[in-house]
Design a protein around this motif. Structure first.
Motif, PDB file in Angstrom:
ATOM      1  N   GLY A   1      -4.612   3.148   6.914  1.00 39.49           N
ATOM      2  CA  GLY A   1      -4.422   2.591   8.241  1.00 39.49           C
ATOM      3  C   GLY A   1      -3.577   1.319   8.205  1.00 39.49           C
ATOM      4  N   CYS A   2      -3.552   0.622   9.340  1.00 41.15           N
ATOM      5  CA  CYS A   2      -2.754  -0.597   9.492  1.00 41.15           C
ATOM      6  C   CYS A   2      -3.666  -1.818   9.418  1.00 41.15           C
ATOM      7  N   ALA A   3      -3.182  -2.847   8.758  1.00 41.89           N
ATOM      8  CA  ALA A   3      -3.981  -4.044   8.507  1.00 41.89           C
ATOM      9  C   ALA A   3      -3.893  -5.003   9.685  1.00 41.89           C
ATOM     10  N   VAL A   4      -5.040  -5.564  10.036  1.00 40.15           N
ATOM     11  CA  VAL A   4      -5.123  -6.646  11.018  1.00 40.15           C
ATOM     12  C   VAL A   4      -6.053  -7.714  10.458  1.00 40.15           C
ATOM     13  N   PRO A   5      -5.913  -8.971  10.885  1.00 44.12           N
ATOM     14  CA  PRO A   5      -6.746 -10.035  10.322  1.00 44.12           C
ATOM     15  C   PRO A   5      -8.232  -9.821  10.604  1.00 44.12           C
TER      16      PRO A   5
ATOM     17  N   ASP B   1       0.629  -4.144   5.721  1.00 43.87           N
ATOM     18  CA  ASP B   1      -0.102  -4.959   4.751  1.00 43.87           C
ATOM     19  C   ASP B   1       0.552  -6.309   4.501  1.00 43.87           C
ATOM     20  N   GLN B   2       1.845  -6.382   4.685  1.00 42.78           N
ATOM     21  CA  GLN B   2       2.554  -7.626   4.379  1.00 42.78           C
ATOM     22  C   GLN B   2       2.075  -8.781   5.246  1.00 42.78           C
ATOM     23  N   THR B   3       1.488  -8.482   6.405  1.00 40.76           N
ATOM     24  CA  THR B   3       0.981  -9.559   7.260  1.00 40.76           C
ATOM     25  C   THR B   3      -0.237 -10.237   6.652  1.00 40.76           C
ATOM     26  N   ARG B   4      -0.919  -9.561   5.723  1.00 43.05           N
ATOM     27  CA  ARG B   4      -2.066 -10.192   5.081  1.00 43.05           C
ATOM     28  C   ARG B   4      -1.642 -11.337   4.169  1.00 43.05           C
ATOM     29  N   PHE B   5      -0.393 -11.311   3.742  1.00 42.80           N
ATOM     30  CA  PHE B   5       0.086 -12.330   2.818  1.00 42.80           C
ATOM     31  C   PHE B   5       0.991 -13.339   3.511  1.00 42.80           C
ATOM     32  N   THR B   6       1.027 -13.314   4.846  1.00 39.99           N
ATOM     33  CA  THR B   6       1.735 -14.314   5.629  1.00 39.99           C
ATOM     34  C   THR B   6       0.758 -14.948   6.593  1.00 39.99           C
ATOM     35  N   ARG B   7       1.078 -16.098   7.069  1.00 38.85           N
ATOM     36  CA  ARG B   7       0.195 -16.824   7.970  1.00 38.85           C
ATOM     37  C   ARG B   7       0.173 -16.157   9.336  1.00 38.85           C
ATOM     38  N   TYR B   8      -1.017 -15.949   9.876  1.00 33.15           N
ATOM     39  CA  TYR B   8      -1.157 -15.327  11.189  1.00 33.15           C
ATOM     40  C   TYR B   8      -1.317 -16.410  12.238  1.00 33.15           C
ATOM     41  N   HIS B   9      -0.523 -16.297  13.301  1.00 35.03           N
ATOM     42  CA  HIS B   9      -0.560 -17.260  14.394  1.00 35.03           C
ATOM     43  C   HIS B   9      -1.215 -16.590  15.606  1.00 35.03           C
ATOM     44  N   ALA B  10      -2.235 -17.222  16.135  1.00 31.59           N
ATOM     45  CA  ALA B  10      -2.898 -16.680  17.324  1.00 31.59           C
ATOM     46  C   ALA B  10      -1.974 -16.815  18.533  1.00 31.59           C
TER      47      ALA B  10
END
Length: 309
Positions: free
Chosen positions: A107-111, A297-306
């Motif tokens: 599946g797709c990764a989310v925080p 998955d690459q978003t898991r290794f970058t900073r997530y901005h609300a």
């Protein structure tokens, strides 16, 4: 044989070392269970010898995963990968056939949430987090079906004038891919493909979720007003100049908000295989979902901005 450190480089696999380590940690157990399950089925029962005994794999799990990533990223032939890893072509073929479904099922990764696999999961996540979704479709050129076969014309795209398969993708305001469907023949309309995935039921059960769409989904906008949002219509010929300018600004603003899903589709096409599929069509859905999961998955290794209120 090429050095394993070189083969695992990001330029070849498309993922960082950290990302590769997480994939090994997550998929190793599932792969081992799948291999043992097939062996048990072939033997007709459970293992009768001690664990750790018996023949060794010519290609260990990490090498199988790396070979699959290289194949997805650059579409290298199996014979070339066999030469790089020092094994036979059939070993690479079997390895890719084992790893690719595991990547597709993640599946797709989310925080702070498990992977999103189904469309209702995406709508539930969007309603809980207050995320405005973006939906669009892309077409992947495939091989022409053989003559005198039923359903041959179903793959002929009226837009591309080619034999294609259509993938529907949902992204958020940051361009993070949240979901992709099982792929449909290219002749199917974009709105029909979304309806076949059950988007109408999701709109009914999650009334607070809004989705930005393009002009190809006017039917969804008509059936689900306030949730399925398409660009404002262009002013009629002869309208006042001020109204024309306001209409252009509104359409430009809608396009600017929806452009993130186009960026997500561009991230998928950076991998070689979705640009033009030359293999069996029944393997494309798993391949595309595997690539979408890796990109997500690459978003898991970058900073997530609300999102800002």
């Amino acid at each position: 044989m090429v050095s394993r450190a070189v083969l695992a480089h990001r330029l070849l696999t498309g993922v960082s070392r950290r990302h590769l380590g997480c994939l090994v940690e997550v998929l190793a157990v599932s792969w081992q269970a799948g291999v043992e399950g097939r062996r048990h089925a072939a033997r007709g029962g459970i293992r009768k010898r001690a664990a750790g005994t018996g023949a060794r794999h010519q290609l260990v799990f990490v090498d199988r995963l790396v070979a699959t990533l290289i194949h997805l990223r650059h579409d290298l032939p199996h014979s070339v990968l066999g030469l790089l890893f020092g094994v036979d072509r059939s070993t690479i073929t079997r390895a890719i056939g084992e790893i690719r479904p595991l990547l597709a099922e993640r599946g797709c990764a989310v925080p702070d949430r498990p992977g999103l696999r189904a469309l209702p999961d995406v709508f539930a996540y969007a309603q809980a987090e207050g995320v405005e979704l973006r939906l669009d479709a892309t077409e992947i050129q495939v091989r022409r079906p053989q003559a005198n076969r039923g359903g041959r014309r179903a793959f002929v795209s009226g837009k591309k004038k080619q034999n294609t398969m259509k993938a529907t993708v949902i992204a958020d305001w940051q361009g993070r891919t949240l979901w992709t469907d099982a792929l449909r023949p290219g002749r199917m309309h974009d709105a029909t493909a979304a309806r076949n995935e059950g988007i109408a039921i999701c709109f009914q059960h999650f009334p607070d979720v809004e989705v930005l769409l393009d002009d190809g989904y006017l039917g969804l906008s008509r059936d689900h007003r306030g949730q399925a949002n398409t660009p404002p219509r262009k002013p009629r010929p002869g309208a006042l100049p001020g109204r024309v300018e306001q209409g252009e600004r509104d359409r430009h603003g809608h396009s600017s908000d929806r452009i993130t899903v186009e960026h997500a589709l561009a991230d998928h096409k950076r991998w070689k295989q979705p640009t033009r599929w030359t293999h069996r069509r029944d393997r494309l859905p798993d391949t595309y979902r595997a690539i979408v999961g890796l990109v997500s998955d690459q978003t898991r290794f970058t900073r997530y901005h609300a999102p800002t209120p």
